[in-house]
Design a protein around this motif. Structure first.
Motif, PDB file in Angstrom:
ATOM      1  N   GLY A 245       0.795  -1.218   0.000  1.00 29.98           N
ATOM      2  CA  GLY A 245       0.000   0.000   0.000  1.00 29.98           C
ATOM      3  C   GLY A 245       0.829   1.271   0.000  1.00 29.98           C
ATOM      4  N   ASN A 246       2.155   1.124   0.192  1.00 31.51           N
ATOM      5  CA  ASN A 246       3.065   2.267   0.268  1.00 31.51           C
ATOM      6  C   ASN A 246       2.659   3.204   1.406  1.00 31.51           C
ATOM      7  OD1 ASN A 246       5.018   4.194  -0.142  1.00 31.51           O
ATOM      8  ND2 ASN A 246       4.740   4.272  -2.368  1.00 31.51           N
ATOM      9  N   LEU A 247       2.791   2.692   2.612  1.00 38.09           N
ATOM     10  CA  LEU A 247       2.395   3.434   3.806  1.00 38.09           C
ATOM     11  C   LEU A 247       3.175   4.744   3.941  1.00 38.09           C
ATOM     12  CD1 LEU A 247       0.763   3.537   6.448  1.00 38.09           C
ATOM     13  CD2 LEU A 247       2.571   2.178   7.520  1.00 38.09           C
ATOM     14  N   ILE A 248       4.446   4.702   3.607  1.00 40.29           N
ATOM     15  CA  ILE A 248       5.272   5.906   3.731  1.00 40.29           C
ATOM     16  C   ILE A 248       4.715   7.050   2.880  1.00 40.29           C
ATOM     17  CG2 ILE A 248       7.507   6.885   3.067  1.00 40.29           C
ATOM     18  CD1 ILE A 248       7.638   5.540   5.688  1.00 40.29           C
ATOM     19  N   GLU A 249       4.411   6.759   1.634  1.00 40.51           N
ATOM     20  CA  GLU A 249       3.887   7.798   0.752  1.00 40.51           C
ATOM     21  C   GLU A 249       2.579   8.370   1.283  1.00 40.51           C
ATOM     22  OE1 GLU A 249       2.967   8.471  -3.999  1.00 40.51           O
ATOM     23  OE2 GLU A 249       2.763   6.456  -3.161  1.00 40.51           O
ATOM     24  N   ALA A 250       1.691   7.491   1.766  1.00 39.69           N
ATOM     25  CA  ALA A 250       0.392   7.957   2.259  1.00 39.69           C
ATOM     26  C   ALA A 250       0.547   8.823   3.504  1.00 39.69           C
ATOM     27  CB  ALA A 250      -0.504   6.760   2.554  1.00 39.69           C
ATOM     28  N   LEU A 251       1.434   8.424   4.411  1.00 42.05           N
ATOM     29  CA  LEU A 251       1.610   9.178   5.650  1.00 42.05           C
ATOM     30  C   LEU A 251       2.410  10.460   5.431  1.00 42.05           C
ATOM     31  CD1 LEU A 251       2.354   6.339   8.248  1.00 42.05           C
ATOM     32  CD2 LEU A 251       0.223   7.601   7.931  1.00 42.05           C
ATOM     33  N   ILE A 268       0.830  -0.515  12.104  1.00 41.32           N
ATOM     34  CA  ILE A 268       2.021  -0.257  12.914  1.00 41.32           C
ATOM     35  C   ILE A 268       1.973  -1.039  14.220  1.00 41.32           C
ATOM     36  CG2 ILE A 268       3.196   1.546  14.248  1.00 41.32           C
ATOM     37  CD1 ILE A 268       2.553   3.447  11.908  1.00 41.32           C
ATOM     38  N   ASP A 269       0.796  -1.085  14.838  1.00 43.91           N
ATOM     39  CA  ASP A 269       0.628  -1.855  16.065  1.00 43.91           C
ATOM     40  C   ASP A 269       0.982  -3.323  15.825  1.00 43.91           C
ATOM     41  OD1 ASP A 269       0.005  -2.471  18.646  1.00 43.91           O
ATOM     42  OD2 ASP A 269      -2.161  -2.366  18.393  1.00 43.91           O
ATOM     43  N   ALA A 289       7.997   5.421   9.023  1.00 41.06           N
ATOM     44  CA  ALA A 289       6.542   5.249   9.091  1.00 41.06           C
ATOM     45  C   ALA A 289       6.019   5.575  10.484  1.00 41.06           C
ATOM     46  CB  ALA A 289       6.170   3.809   8.712  1.00 41.06           C
ATOM     47  N   VAL A 290       6.714   5.118  11.511  1.00 43.49           N
ATOM     48  CA  VAL A 290       6.283   5.404  12.878  1.00 43.49           C
ATOM     49  C   VAL A 290       6.386   6.902  13.165  1.00 43.49           C
ATOM     50  CG1 VAL A 290       6.806   5.018  15.320  1.00 43.49           C
ATOM     51  CG2 VAL A 290       6.845   3.098  13.721  1.00 43.49           C
ATOM     52  N   ARG A 291       7.472   7.520  12.734  1.00 46.81           N
ATOM     53  CA  ARG A 291       7.633   8.963  12.966  1.00 46.81           C
ATOM     54  C   ARG A 291       6.505   9.760  12.305  1.00 46.81           C
ATOM     55  NH1 ARG A 291       9.104  13.488  10.773  1.00 46.81           N
ATOM     56  NH2 ARG A 291       9.412  12.547   8.716  1.00 46.81           N
ATOM     57  N   LEU A 292       6.197   9.400  11.052  1.00 39.59           N
ATOM     58  CA  LEU A 292       5.126  10.099  10.341  1.00 39.59           C
ATOM     59  C   LEU A 292       3.769   9.839  10.980  1.00 39.59           C
ATOM     60  CD1 LEU A 292       6.261   9.416   6.655  1.00 39.59           C
ATOM     61  CD2 LEU A 292       6.216  11.647   7.809  1.00 39.59           C
ATOM     62  N   PHE A 293       3.530   8.606  11.381  1.00 36.77           N
ATOM     63  CA  PHE A 293       2.260   8.251  12.020  1.00 36.77           C
ATOM     64  C   PHE A 293       2.060   9.077  13.285  1.00 36.77           C
ATOM     65  CE2 PHE A 293       0.213   5.534  15.284  1.00 36.77           C
ATOM     66  CZ  PHE A 293      -1.056   5.464  14.731  1.00 36.77           C
ATOM     67  N   VAL A 294       3.071   9.128  14.123  1.00 35.73           N
ATOM     68  CA  VAL A 294       2.962   9.876  15.372  1.00 35.73           C
ATOM     69  C   VAL A 294       2.755  11.367  15.092  1.00 35.73           C
ATOM     70  CG1 VAL A 294       4.207  10.556  17.467  1.00 35.73           C
ATOM     71  CG2 VAL A 294       4.284   8.174  16.676  1.00 35.73           C
ATOM     72  N   SER A 295       3.352  11.860  14.015  1.00 45.15           N
ATOM     73  CA  SER A 295       3.206  13.285  13.692  1.00 45.15           C
ATOM     74  C   SER A 295       1.763  13.663  13.355  1.00 45.15           C
ATOM     75  CB  SER A 295       4.116  13.656  12.516  1.00 45.15           C
ATOM     76  OG  SER A 295       3.617  13.134  11.287  1.00 45.15           O
ATOM     77  N   HIS A 296       0.966  12.672  12.933  1.00 40.47           N
ATOM     78  CA  HIS A 296      -0.447  12.936  12.611  1.00 40.47           C
ATOM     79  C   HIS A 296      -1.366  12.742  13.824  1.00 40.47           C
ATOM     80  CE1 HIS A 296      -0.029  13.477   8.285  1.00 40.47           C
ATOM     81  NE2 HIS A 296       0.739  12.405   8.219  1.00 40.47           N
ATOM     82  N   MET A 297      -0.795  12.342  14.949  1.00 43.38           N
ATOM     83  CA  MET A 297      -1.622  12.028  16.119  1.00 43.38           C
ATOM     84  C   MET A 297      -1.642  13.160  17.148  1.00 43.38           C
ATOM     85  SD  MET A 297      -2.645   8.818  15.609  1.00 43.38           S
ATOM     86  CE  MET A 297      -2.737   7.717  17.004  1.00 43.38           C
ATOM     87  N   ILE A 338      10.798  10.005  19.264  1.00 40.38           N
ATOM     88  CA  ILE A 338       9.442   9.480  19.095  1.00 40.38           C
ATOM     89  C   ILE A 338       8.785   9.249  20.455  1.00 40.38           C
ATOM     90  CG2 ILE A 338       8.073   7.537  18.234  1.00 40.38           C
ATOM     91  CD1 ILE A 338      10.173   7.189  16.022  1.00 40.38           C
ATOM     92  N   LEU A 339       9.548   8.700  21.395  1.00 37.87           N
ATOM     93  CA  LEU A 339       9.006   8.458  22.741  1.00 37.87           C
ATOM     94  C   LEU A 339       8.548   9.757  23.388  1.00 37.87           C
ATOM     95  CD1 LEU A 339      11.449   5.807  24.278  1.00 37.87           C
ATOM     96  CD2 LEU A 339       8.975   5.618  24.120  1.00 37.87           C
ATOM     97  N   HIS A 340       9.339  10.792  23.251  1.00 36.85           N
ATOM     98  CA  HIS A 340       8.984  12.091  23.838  1.00 36.85           C
ATOM     99  C   HIS A 340       7.693  12.625  23.216  1.00 36.85           C
ATOM    100  CE1 HIS A 340       9.632  15.984  25.754  1.00 36.85           C
ATOM    101  NE2 HIS A 340       9.354  16.557  24.591  1.00 36.85           N
TER     102      HIS A 340
END
Length: 528
Positions: A245-251, A268-269, A289-297, A338-340
Motif C-alpha cells: 500500500g506504500n504506507l510511507i507515501e500515504a503518511l 504499525i501496532d 513510518a512510525v515517525r510520520l504516524f505519530v506526527s499525525h496524532m 518518538i518516545l517524547h
C-alpha cells in the motif's frame, strides 16, 4: 446376489447427472448450502468433519496450518489418482464410492499439488472436468469439494468462474478458489480484491497476500485503510499492507483522513507485535513510518485503538533490543524523539475514560486496547481478570501474574470450583501438545502450575494432578514446581506420590527427571 452385483458395477453412460451418489443421499450439497444460507454459515458437514479431530478449526485454518510432507503427500495422491482413474474409466457405484471415500480420508491440502501433477497423465481431461464439476457442485464433504475446485482450476476454463467465485466468498474454500481464479483469469487482481473485501478470516489473509504486487491505486488505498484488520491476527497482513500500500507515501501527506489513520494504527501496532509474519524489523521504512504516524496524532480526541497503539509503540521503543540495528533509522536519538512525542500526546488524552467502558467487554480487540491503557495508567488490573474468569473467559495466565500470596489463594480456590481435576489426572501417556476442547483443562493447569513454583507449598493438589496428566508438558511443569519449592516445602505425601509416578512414567526423559528430583539432583531438561 450375482444379478445385483452385475447391476451395481455395470458401465454407466458418461453423464455425471445420472451417476449414483457415493454419499448419504440425505446430506446437503455444500455448494448449494452456501448459496442458500450465506457465506459465513457453519457448513453442514461440521459434525462429521470435526468428529475426526479434537480441534474445531475456524474456516480455512487447517489449510494454512498443515504443512504436507512430500513423501506421504505423494503416497496419498497416488491412491486417489488410482481411484480417480478407475472411476473415469468405469463410473460405477463401486468405483465412485471408492474414489469418494478415498478423498474424504485426508485433508485436500495434504495431497492436492501431487494429485494435480498425476492427473495430467493418461486421463481424459474433459471427463475429469465433468466429474470434478459434479463433485464441487453436489458433494456434502468439504475436503472433496476443495480437491474438486483445485482440479477444476488446474485447467483454464472460463465456464467455472461462477463456481469459483461462489466458493471464494467462504473462508473455508477461499484459498482453493483463489488459486483457481488466478489460474483461470487473465487478470485476477480485481476478483481477488473482491474476495479480500468480502471476508474477514483466513480467506482474507490469503486474498490480501495475493495483492502484494498490486499497482492499482484504489487497491493500495484500501490495503492501508482496511486490508490489515481481520479476525485471526492482524500480524499476518501488516507487512503486506504497509509495503504493497506504500504506507510511507500515504503518511507523508500534510493531512490524512481518519480511515487512513485508523488503518495505519492497525498496521504499525501489528508490526510492533511481531508474531507469525514479518515484523517492524523486517520493514525497511519502519522508523520513518512510525515517525510520520505519530506526527499525525498530535491532537485531542484520539480513539481507544489509536491511544492503545501509541502506548504499545512507547512500550516497545523503551526496550533495548539487539534487533534495533537490523533496519536503519532506529538510532537511540530517533527512538527517544518518538518516545517524547508519544508521551506528550498521551498526556492530553482521557485514557481512563476511554478504557473503562471496555474493560469487561466480550470484544477481544477492544478489551486488548483497554487493558493496554489500563496497564499504562498503572491500574491494578488483577480484579478485572478475576471478573472475566468468573464470567467464563480464560484468564488463568493473567491471574497467576501476581506476587500476592492471598491473591494466589483466591485463584486456586476459584480454579478448584471451575476445573475438573479428573479430566487431567487420567494417567501419564506420551502425548506432547494436546489441542482442542478436550485439553482446555490441561492448558489451564499449565498456566497455574508454571507459576506455583514461586509459591512453595501452595496448590499441591494441582501439582499432584499434573503428575498424572497424559501430557508430558503438564508433568514437566509439576516437576519444576516441586524442584523450585525445595524438599523442605513438600507435602508429607509428595515423595510417595513421586515414587509412584516414577514407576508408571512411560517417557524415559521424564522418568529420569523424577528420579533425579527424588535424589535431590538438578532435573533441568528441555520440555517434551
Amino acid at each position: 446376489m450375482k444379478i445385483l452385483s452385475l447391476f451395481r458395477n455395470k458401465r454407466l453412460a458418461w453423464d455425471p447427472d445420472t451417476f449414483p451418489l457415493p454419499w448419504d443421499t440425505g446430506r446437503p450439497s455444500i455448494y448449494r448450502f452456501i448459496k442458500d444460507n450465506g457465506d459465513d454459515a457453519e457448513l453442514p458437514d461440521k459434525a462429521i468433519y470435526f468428529s475426526k479431530t479434537e480441534i474445531s478449526w475456524v474456516g480455512g485454518a487447517v489449510d494454512h496450518v498443515v504443512q504436507p510432507d512430500s513423501g506421504p503427500a505423494r503416497a496419498k495422491a497416488w491412491g486417489i489418482y488410482s481411484a480417480l482413474k478407475a472411476a473415469l474409466a468405469r463410473p460405477s457405484a463401486d468405483s465412485l464410492k471408492l474414489l469418494y471415500d478415498t478423498m474424504t480420508q485426508h485433508a485436500a491440502i495434504e495431497y492436492i499439488d501431487s494429485l494435480a501433477g498425476f492427473s495430467a497423465w493418461e486421463l481424459d481431461s474433459g471427463k475429469l472436468q465433468d466429474l470434478m464439476r459434479w463433485l464441487a457442485s453436489n458433494a456434502p464433504d468439504r475436503e472433496v469439494v476443495k480437491a474438486a475446485i483445485a482440479l477444476l482450476g488446474s485447467k483454464r476454463n472460463p465456464e467455472n468462474i461462477g463456481l469459483f467465485r461462489s466458493f471464494s466468498r467462504h473462508d473455508e474454500f477461499a484459498l482453493f478458489a483463489n488459486v483457481a481464479l488466478t489460474n483461470t483469469l487473465d487478470d485476477p487482481e480485481m476478483e481477488i480484491w473482491e474476495v479480500a473485501k468480502h471476508l474477514n478470516g483466513w480467506g482474507k489473509i490469503d486474498a490480501v497476500s495475493r495483492l502484494s504486487n498490486t499497482k492499482n491505486p484504489d487497491i493500495k488505498s484500501w490495503l492501508l485503510r482496511h486490508g490489515c484488520a481481520n479476525s485471526i491476527m492482524h500480524e499476518y497482513l501488516a507487512y503486506t499492507c504497509a509495503t504493497a500500500g506504500n504506507l510511507i507515501e500515504a503518511l507523508s501527506a500534510e493531512t490524512i483522513d481518519e480511515e487512513l489513520l485508523s488503518g495505519a494504527s492497525d498496521i504499525i501496532d501489528a508490526l510492533f507485535a511481531g508474531g507469525p509474519a514479518e515484523d517492524m524489523f523486517d520493514y525497511p521504512d519502519g522508523a520513518e513510518a512510525v515517525r510520520l504516524f505519530v506526527s499525525h496524532m498530535g491532537r485531542d480526541g484520539l480513539s481507544l485503538a489509536q491511544c492503545a497503539a501509541l502506548v504499545r509503540i512507547a512500550e516497545f521503543l523503551a526496550v533495548e533490543e539487539s534487533d534495533w540495528d537490523r533496519q536503519p533509522g532506529w538510532s537511540p536519538q530517533a527512538r527517544q524523539a518518538i518516545l517524547h512525542h508519544v508521551s506528550a500526546i498521551l498526556q492530553r488524552q482521557p485514557l481512563a475514560a476511554l478504557a473503562d467502558p471496555w474493560l469487561l467487554t466480550d470484544d477481544h480487540f477492544r478489551f486488548y486496547h483497554a487493558i493496554t491503557l489500563a496497564r499504562h495508567l498503572d491500574m491494578d488490573i488483577w480484579q478485572i481478570y478475576l471478573n472475566r474468569q468468573l464470567a467464563g473467559h480464560n484468564s488463568w495466565y493473567f491471574l497467576m501474574r501476581t506476587d500476592d500470596p492471598e491473591r494466589i489463594d483466591r485463584v486456586l480456590d476459584l480454579a478448584r470450583s471451575q476445573l475438573a481435576f479428573d479430566d487431567v489426572a487420567t494417567g501419564p501417556q506420551l502425548e506432547i501438545i494436546g489441542h482442542g476442547k478436550k485439553y482446555e483443562t490441561h492448558a489451564a493447569f499449565d498456566y497455574i502450575v508454571q507459576d506455583l513454583r514461586r509459591f512453595p507449598g501452595k496448590g499441591w493438589d494441582f501439582v499432584e494432578a499434573s503428575l498424572q496428566s497424559p501430557l508430558i508438558r503438564n508433568r514437566n511443569m509439576a516437576l519444576k514446581a516441586l524442584e523450585a519449592w525445595g524438599r523442605q516445602n513438600w507435602p508429607v505425601d509428595a515423595e510417595a506420590r513421586l515414587s509412584a509416578a516414577c514407576e508408571i512414567e512411560p517417557h524415559p526423559d521424564v522418568k529420569a527427571a523424577i528420579g533425579r528430583l527424588l535424589a535431590g539432583q538438578d532435573i533441568r531438561r528441555e520440555d517434551g
